[in-house]
Design a protein around this motif. Sequence first.
Motif, PDB file in Angstrom:
ATOM      1  N   VAL A  76      46.948  17.289  16.534  1.00 27.76           N
ATOM      2  CA  VAL A  76      47.755  16.637  15.487  1.00 27.76           C
ATOM      3  C   VAL A  76      47.821  17.498  14.230  1.00 27.76           C
ATOM      4  CG1 VAL A  76      47.951  14.619  13.989  1.00 27.76           C
ATOM      5  CG2 VAL A  76      47.224  14.339  16.365  1.00 27.76           C
ATOM      6  N   THR A 130      50.097  20.838  13.967  1.00 25.50           N
ATOM      7  CA  THR A 130      51.551  20.760  14.100  1.00 25.50           C
ATOM      8  C   THR A 130      52.194  21.206  12.795  1.00 25.50           C
ATOM      9  OG1 THR A 130      51.360  18.921  15.642  1.00 25.50           O
ATOM     10  CG2 THR A 130      53.499  19.236  14.583  1.00 25.50           C
ATOM     11  N   ASP A 151      52.164  12.859  14.726  1.00 22.16           N
ATOM     12  CA  ASP A 151      52.967  14.041  14.981  1.00 22.16           C
ATOM     13  C   ASP A 151      54.190  14.042  14.053  1.00 22.16           C
ATOM     14  OD1 ASP A 151      54.277  11.880  16.079  1.00 22.16           O
ATOM     15  OD2 ASP A 151      54.344  12.685  18.123  1.00 22.16           O
ATOM     16  N   ARG A 152      55.022  15.083  14.186  1.00 15.17           N
ATOM     17  CA  ARG A 152      56.261  15.218  13.418  1.00 15.17           C
ATOM     18  C   ARG A 152      56.018  15.243  11.899  1.00 15.17           C
ATOM     19  NH1 ARG A 152      60.850  14.176  16.194  1.00 15.17           N
ATOM     20  NH2 ARG A 152      61.861  13.008  14.520  1.00 15.17           N
TER      21      ARG A 152
END
Length: 387
Positions: free
Chosen positions: A128, A131, A205-206
């Motif tokens: 995580v 990222t 995420d993202r």
Amino acid sequence: MRHGRRLVGGAAAALLMVTSLIGAAPSAAAAAATPALTDAVTAKLLGGAKVSTAARPETRVTVSRTSGRWAFGTAVALAPRQEDAHPTGSIFIARSEPAGWRIAFDGEAAFGELAAASPLTTAQERNVLTTTPTPMYAGGDYRTGMALPFGVGQTWTLTSGPHGWGGTESPYSSVDLAGGDQVVRAARAGAAYTMCQGWIRVIHDRGYSTDYYHLWNSISVNGASVGQGAVLGNTGTDVTCGGAAYGRHVHFGLRQNSAYVPIAGHDIGKWVLNNGAAAYQGGARHGSAWAGAGGGLYNFGALGFNQGVVDANGGGVLTRRAGPGTGYGSLGSVADGATVTISCSANGTSHTGRYGTTALWNRLSDGSWVSDAYLSTGVNGPINGWC
């Protein structure tokens, strides 16, 4: 179609992503909770908060892990115990270097770099934390993959519509929710951290993370991997780190990269949040159904990144076609508020829905086609490629 066919003005501004080299250089073999480390983290925290010396809040730096030249922990600026005030804080990774402590906060680009190199992070955390964050929402992608922060299948009250993390300030990143079984759950899988008593942050995420405040019986976590729906605590009125709460609820905030971001336009639990005329107003929409502040939100679960929710703009049903246009034969219909899975997209006849006009059509997983004008997907364009 994205939730709102409109340009996002200042939201496209790049977020600040910096590391700091502050404080005296510590011994390479003793990266423990030294005063120099605490001072350096505090300086970075308050510098980001942009507060004057006279108005400096009380701070709490907790070093939860150390190894050699490395340190990991949380830094919180406490808020006064009053309305329209909430604590702010960050998770940090620090490494001692000849010039001083190199410090990065969660959401900053350098945080991922340090997390990848640090012996203090677990393999699950690195999935995580490393990222590369990008301001996706500002680029027109509002997909989160999040459910609402309570049990799927329950209905809770939206006690307050979008407002700032600290109250009335912008951006309106947060909502207040209460009811149901009062069990607060992670909106999406990620790494969870205790910021202070009653306040949990989950990094997803993202580039997204979510904050949960005022919790009673909150779990104590230091990077634990949690799944979507994991129990974080109960709604409560805890204000250990500041602010005010006059009825048990969870103060739920959305962050991307290193900052709170507008929650409006984002899909959470298959509801699209919308701002009102002022803080605490507004509400959420599921298909054509609207729930304002004080209304109930049913948790439909997370919307997949290749899915959309039918918004027939009050029309009741959406006709499915044999091809990308009204010239193709009808294959039946799909109800307002239904979830559909999109295989690919193509241009066809133009139509006007709730958020504007588009010629984009989406081929569904059953082979039929629907106009993107009547789908809420989180993206103003194709979400699964072109046919």
